[in-house]
Design a protein around this motif. Structure first.
Motif, PDB file in Angstrom:
ATOM      1  N   ILE A 204      -6.643   8.244  -0.741  1.00 22.62           N
ATOM      2  CA  ILE A 204      -7.849   7.703  -0.102  1.00 22.62           C
ATOM      3  C   ILE A 204      -7.502   6.610   0.910  1.00 22.62           C
ATOM      4  CG2 ILE A 204     -10.038   6.512  -0.523  1.00 22.62           C
ATOM      5  CD1 ILE A 204     -10.145   7.987  -3.232  1.00 22.62           C
ATOM      6  N   PRO A 205      -6.693   5.590   0.545  1.00 22.81           N
ATOM      7  CA  PRO A 205      -6.255   4.640   1.578  1.00 22.81           C
ATOM      8  C   PRO A 205      -5.469   5.308   2.708  1.00 22.81           C
ATOM      9  CG  PRO A 205      -5.875   3.727  -0.601  1.00 22.81           C
ATOM     10  CD  PRO A 205      -6.268   5.159  -0.801  1.00 22.81           C
ATOM     11  N   GLY A 206      -4.721   6.371   2.374  1.00 17.60           N
ATOM     12  CA  GLY A 206      -3.973   7.067   3.415  1.00 17.60           C
ATOM     13  C   GLY A 206      -4.882   7.707   4.446  1.00 17.60           C
ATOM     14  N   ILE A 207      -5.939   8.364   3.977  1.00 22.25           N
ATOM     15  CA  ILE A 207      -6.897   8.979   4.901  1.00 22.25           C
ATOM     16  C   ILE A 207      -7.624   7.908   5.712  1.00 22.25           C
ATOM     17  CG2 ILE A 207      -9.035  10.317   5.015  1.00 22.25           C
ATOM     18  CD1 ILE A 207      -8.062  11.802   2.497  1.00 22.25           C
ATOM     19  N   ALA A 208      -8.000   6.823   5.048  1.00 22.07           N
ATOM     20  CA  ALA A 208      -8.675   5.730   5.753  1.00 22.07           C
ATOM     21  C   ALA A 208      -7.773   5.132   6.835  1.00 22.07           C
ATOM     22  CB  ALA A 208      -9.091   4.647   4.756  1.00 22.07           C
ATOM     23  N   SER A 209      -6.477   5.003   6.548  1.00 20.01           N
ATOM     24  CA  SER A 209      -5.535   4.479   7.541  1.00 20.01           C
ATOM     25  C   SER A 209      -5.473   5.371   8.769  1.00 20.01           C
ATOM     26  CB  SER A 209      -4.146   4.339   6.917  1.00 20.01           C
ATOM     27  OG  SER A 209      -4.144   3.390   5.877  1.00 20.01           O
TER      28      SER A 209
ATOM     29  N   THR B 237     -10.881 -10.485  -7.077  1.00 16.57           N
ATOM     30  CA  THR B 237     -12.051 -10.806  -7.887  1.00 16.57           C
ATOM     31  C   THR B 237     -12.486  -9.666  -8.793  1.00 16.57           C
ATOM     32  OG1 THR B 237     -13.644 -10.027  -6.212  1.00 16.57           O
ATOM     33  CG2 THR B 237     -12.847 -12.307  -6.019  1.00 16.57           C
ATOM     34  N   THR B 238     -11.781  -8.528  -8.781  1.00 18.88           N
ATOM     35  CA  THR B 238     -12.218  -7.392  -9.592  1.00 18.88           C
ATOM     36  C   THR B 238     -11.038  -6.729 -10.298  1.00 18.88           C
ATOM     37  OG1 THR B 238     -13.400  -5.266  -9.558  1.00 18.88           O
ATOM     38  CG2 THR B 238     -12.030  -5.793  -7.653  1.00 18.88           C
ATOM     39  N   GLU B 239     -11.321  -6.153 -11.461  1.00 14.91           N
ATOM     40  CA  GLU B 239     -10.342  -5.371 -12.202  1.00 14.91           C
ATOM     41  C   GLU B 239     -10.728  -3.891 -12.238  1.00 14.91           C
ATOM     42  OE1 GLU B 239      -7.442  -6.247 -13.765  1.00 14.91           O
ATOM     43  OE2 GLU B 239      -7.627  -8.211 -12.843  1.00 14.91           O
ATOM     44  N   ASP B 240     -11.822  -3.530 -11.607  1.00 17.56           N
ATOM     45  CA  ASP B 240     -12.300  -2.148 -11.598  1.00 17.56           C
ATOM     46  C   ASP B 240     -11.481  -1.339 -10.591  1.00 17.56           C
ATOM     47  OD1 ASP B 240     -13.716   0.262 -11.152  1.00 17.56           O
ATOM     48  OD2 ASP B 240     -15.583  -0.667 -11.792  1.00 17.56           O
ATOM     49  N   TRP B 241     -10.715  -0.356 -11.082  1.00 21.94           N
ATOM     50  CA  TRP B 241      -9.833   0.378 -10.178  1.00 21.94           C
ATOM     51  C   TRP B 241     -10.611   1.188  -9.150  1.00 21.94           C
ATOM     52  CZ3 TRP B 241     -10.363   5.633 -10.133  1.00 21.94           C
ATOM     53  CH2 TRP B 241     -10.862   6.265 -11.273  1.00 21.94           C
ATOM     54  N   ARG B 242     -11.844   1.545  -9.427  1.00 23.26           N
ATOM     55  CA  ARG B 242     -12.647   2.291  -8.457  1.00 23.26           C
ATOM     56  C   ARG B 242     -12.993   1.415  -7.256  1.00 23.26           C
ATOM     57  NH1 ARG B 242     -13.955   3.079 -13.553  1.00 23.26           N
ATOM     58  NH2 ARG B 242     -13.991   5.182 -14.445  1.00 23.26           N
TER      59      ARG B 242
ATOM     60  N   LEU C 117     -11.422  -0.964  -1.672  1.00 27.86           N
ATOM     61  CA  LEU C 117     -10.899  -2.108  -0.924  1.00 27.86           C
ATOM     62  C   LEU C 117      -9.581  -1.778  -0.245  1.00 27.86           C
ATOM     63  CD1 LEU C 117     -11.683  -4.979  -3.461  1.00 27.86           C
ATOM     64  CD2 LEU C 117     -12.818  -4.576  -1.267  1.00 27.86           C
ATOM     65  N   PHE C 118      -8.687  -1.107  -0.973  1.00 27.66           N
ATOM     66  CA  PHE C 118      -7.402  -0.735  -0.375  1.00 27.66           C
ATOM     67  C   PHE C 118      -7.598   0.248   0.776  1.00 27.66           C
ATOM     68  CE2 PHE C 118      -5.507  -1.548  -4.819  1.00 27.66           C
ATOM     69  CZ  PHE C 118      -5.289  -2.879  -4.511  1.00 27.66           C
ATOM     70  N   ALA C 119      -8.586   1.130   0.662  1.00 32.18           N
ATOM     71  CA  ALA C 119      -8.882   2.056   1.759  1.00 32.18           C
ATOM     72  C   ALA C 119      -9.342   1.291   2.996  1.00 32.18           C
ATOM     73  CB  ALA C 119      -9.947   3.063   1.324  1.00 32.18           C
ATOM     74  N   ALA C 120     -10.217   0.298   2.792  1.00 32.79           N
ATOM     75  CA  ALA C 120     -10.694  -0.499   3.922  1.00 32.79           C
ATOM     76  C   ALA C 120      -9.565  -1.319   4.538  1.00 32.79           C
ATOM     77  CB  ALA C 120     -11.830  -1.415   3.465  1.00 32.79           C
ATOM     78  N   ILE C 121      -8.665  -1.840   3.691  1.00 38.11           N
ATOM     79  CA  ILE C 121      -7.506  -2.589   4.203  1.00 38.11           C
ATOM     80  C   ILE C 121      -6.614  -1.674   5.036  1.00 38.11           C
ATOM     81  CG2 ILE C 121      -5.362  -3.745   3.524  1.00 38.11           C
ATOM     82  CD1 ILE C 121      -6.959  -4.833   1.078  1.00 38.11           C
ATOM     83  N   GLY C 122      -6.340  -0.470   4.519  1.00 37.36           N
ATOM     84  CA  GLY C 122      -5.526   0.477   5.275  1.00 37.36           C
ATOM     85  C   GLY C 122      -6.164   0.832   6.606  1.00 37.36           C
TER      86      GLY C 122
ATOM     87  N   LEU D 122       0.813  -1.217   0.000  1.00 33.93           N
ATOM     88  CA  LEU D 122       0.000   0.000   0.000  1.00 33.93           C
ATOM     89  C   LEU D 122       0.846   1.266   0.000  1.00 33.93           C
ATOM     90  CD1 LEU D 122      -2.780  -0.943   2.599  1.00 33.93           C
ATOM     91  CD2 LEU D 122      -2.914  -1.043   0.102  1.00 33.93           C
ATOM     92  N   VAL D 123       2.058   1.190   0.550  1.00 32.17           N
ATOM     93  CA  VAL D 123       2.864   2.407   0.709  1.00 32.17           C
ATOM     94  C   VAL D 123       4.105   2.426  -0.175  1.00 32.17           C
ATOM     95  CG1 VAL D 123       2.041   2.912   3.031  1.00 32.17           C
ATOM     96  CG2 VAL D 123       4.005   1.385   2.732  1.00 32.17           C
ATOM     97  N   THR D 124       4.264   1.422  -1.021  1.00 27.70           N
ATOM     98  CA  THR D 124       5.417   1.422  -1.929  1.00 27.70           C
ATOM     99  C   THR D 124       4.989   1.316  -3.394  1.00 27.70           C
ATOM    100  OG1 THR D 124       5.677  -0.969  -1.574  1.00 27.70           O
ATOM    101  CG2 THR D 124       7.049   0.490  -0.230  1.00 27.70           C
ATOM    102  N   PHE D 125       4.327   0.230  -3.747  1.00 29.74           N
ATOM    103  CA  PHE D 125       4.050  -0.032  -5.158  1.00 29.74           C
ATOM    104  C   PHE D 125       2.612   0.263  -5.582  1.00 29.74           C
ATOM    105  CE2 PHE D 125       8.127  -2.005  -5.115  1.00 29.74           C
ATOM    106  CZ  PHE D 125       8.561  -2.009  -6.444  1.00 29.74           C
ATOM    107  N   LEU D 126       1.767   0.761  -4.680  1.00 28.19           N
ATOM    108  CA  LEU D 126       0.404   1.086  -5.089  1.00 28.19           C
ATOM    109  C   LEU D 126       0.369   2.158  -6.180  1.00 28.19           C
ATOM    110  CD1 LEU D 126      -2.620   0.784  -4.915  1.00 28.19           C
ATOM    111  CD2 LEU D 126      -2.619   2.268  -2.892  1.00 28.19           C
ATOM    112  N   PRO D 127       1.171   3.258  -6.093  1.00 27.04           N
ATOM    113  CA  PRO D 127       1.168   4.215  -7.203  1.00 27.04           C
ATOM    114  C   PRO D 127       1.598   3.576  -8.530  1.00 27.04           C
ATOM    115  CG  PRO D 127       2.169   5.198  -5.264  1.00 27.04           C
ATOM    116  CD  PRO D 127       1.992   3.745  -4.951  1.00 27.04           C
ATOM    117  N   THR D 128       2.626   2.731  -8.488  1.00 26.00           N
ATOM    118  CA  THR D 128       3.082   2.052  -9.706  1.00 26.00           C
ATOM    119  C   THR D 128       2.002   1.118 -10.243  1.00 26.00           C
ATOM    120  OG1 THR D 128       5.375   2.159  -8.935  1.00 26.00           O
ATOM    121  CG2 THR D 128       4.881   0.550 -10.652  1.00 26.00           C
TER     122      THR D 128
END
Length: 456
Positions: free
Chosen positions: A304-309, A353-358, A363-368, A279-285
């Motif tokens: 968004i994941p950063g704020i959720a974290s 299970t999804t390819e939709d980046w939205r 999901l990444f926000a909830a994980i964070g 989440l904090v290294t390769f997510l932008p890539t």
């Protein structure tokens, strides 16, 4: 366990110390992860690939990990006021140097120096929170410090692209835009170091602005907990062996190796880093290369994941403090860790299970959120069991966790180069599911005992 708020006449020095530690944590992650945002430009300008950038990321984590225990020992021995000021100043200079890098090896060297200097930051902050906050406030204090890190990561991913664009607009084409940005961030750290050293002290007893009411409130609970009220909080007791190597060999490491609870906690630290580091290294890539999004949009999305974290850290820290007061240490510390691990692991599997980046950003926000929900408890358990050796014990745990982060960063680079992102998610899920079971073995009431403390 009850908590009594300070009465009339109290000062609020502990919160000012905490504010400085929060600011340090912001700079810690801003300086550490600005590279992740600038990574696509650095790769293009220095002709590097994802695997080579994985080596650069790993260089930081390997050095950062191996320097944890010596840095914690130095903090315990000399006090956080001096050591934290030195650490921030040193990593700021390293970041300025990173802005001058012109190839793979210079990137690796300056990133390694950055890791060396940053190694003592969180052990120092953990020891500070132990000495400046009573048990009933430590979970929230720890979460605020970790929230500062998430805020720094958020600033890195949001602010860095726009600063780079501003440099590109106003500066000559020959200036690579990430260089002045790194130098600016390093300068902020030098300013922080001066301010912290001027204001901070190692304990409430040493701070002239700390009232007797606040001092009694802070120290009253911790006296019964793990320290002699007559002891100087600025350092650990001196042993006959004065060098870091003999001290570590004869005392701290030997006791760490005999602590079942600490080994469980170190395992949790290892696995939570495996689940978090993507989440904090390769997510932008990932967003830029896998989903072909613009760098400006990537910066906003990663925020968004950063704020959720940050929200998860605050909520989890307050929750563990509440549960400790209501149900005791075991349930209070375990509950948030169990919830965080199971929830984050499940969401990584959903991401497969999804390819939709939205949807993925959600999901990444909830994980964070969930990963940080458990961090207040994680830090607090180390403080609960470590006595006066908080910085060294936290350093040992951070060493374990960041060695894992270094290894997995290299593997993420390898998987990313092959376009195999799903494997990254599966490994992260497996690590966090394992943590779910490990949290049931955490016993924060089983304190570590050191030879000098028995003899005191």
């Amino acid at each position: 366990m009850e908590s009594h708020a300070p009465v009339h006449g109290s000062t609020w020095v502990r919160y000012k110390i905490l504010a400085y530690c929060f600011g340090m944590s912001v700079l810690l992650y801003l300086d550490r992860f600005a590279l992740s945002v600038a990574q696509p430009d650095i790769k293009a300008q220095l002709h590097l690939d994802d695997l080579q950038m994985g080596y650069v990321t790993s260089a930081f984590f390997y050095v950062y990990a191996l320097a944890q225990v010596p840095a914690g020992w130095f903090s315990d021995r000399c006090g956080a006021r001096l050591t934290l000021s030195l650490y921030v100043a040193a990593w700021s200079v390293a970041l300025i140097g990173l802005g001058t890098a012109n190839g793979l090896w210079s990137l690796i060297v300056f990133r390694a120096l950055l890791g060396l200097a940053q190694a003592g930051a969180y052990p120092c902050a953990g020891a500070n929170n132990k000495r400046w906050f009573p048990i009933a406030e430590r979970g929230l204090a720890n979460s605020l410090v970790t929230m500062g890190g998430r805020a720094g990561n958020l600033l890195a991913v949001v602010l860095t692209p726009y600063l780079m664009l501003a440099v590109s607009y106003f500066a000559a084409d020959s200036i690579w835009p990430w260089r002045p940005v790194f130098m600016l961030y390093g300068s902020l750290g030098l300013i922080w170091s001066i301010g912290y050293y001027r204001y901070a002290r190692n304990s409430p007893r040493e701070h002239a602005a700390c009232s007797d009411v606040e001092r009694r409130y802070i120290l009253g609970e911790s006296f019964a907990d793990d320290v002699d009220p007559r002891a100087d909080h600025s350092s650990v007791p001196r042993s006959n062996d004065s060098t870091v190597f003999s001290w570590l060999a004869s005392s701290t490491v030997a006791h760490i190796l005999r602590s079942p609870t600490l080994w469980v906690m170190c395992s949790i630290s290892i696995l939570v880093n495996v689940g978090w580091i993507f989440l904090v290294t390769f997510l932008p890539t990932y967003l830029k290369e896998k989903h072909e999004l613009r760098i400006e949009l990537v910066g906003l999305l990663v925020a968004i994941p950063g704020i959720a974290s940050m929200c998860g850290g605050i909520f989890g820290g307050r929750m563990t403090d509440y549960l400790v007061q209501r149900y005791g240490l075991k349930i209070g510390r375990r509950a948030t860790g169990v919830i965080a691990s199971a929830g984050a692991a499940t969401l990584y599997l959903v991401a497969l299970t999804t390819e939709d980046w939205r949807i993925l950003i959600g999901l990444f926000a909830a994980i964070g959120f969930l990963i940080d929900f458990g961090l207040g408890s994680l830090w607090a358990v180390y403080q609960d069991i470590a006595g006066q050796r908080v910085a060294a014990v936290l350093g040992f745990a951070n060493m374990c966790g960041n060695l894992a982060a270094g290894v997995f960063s290299t593997e993420i680079g390898r998987f990313a180069k092959a376009g195999n992102w799903s494997t990254i998610f599966m490994i992260a899920a497996a690590a966090l599911f394992t943590n779910f079971f490990l949290w049931f073995g955490v016993n924060p009431t089983r304190k570590m005992q050191f030879e000098e403390e028995h003899a005191a």
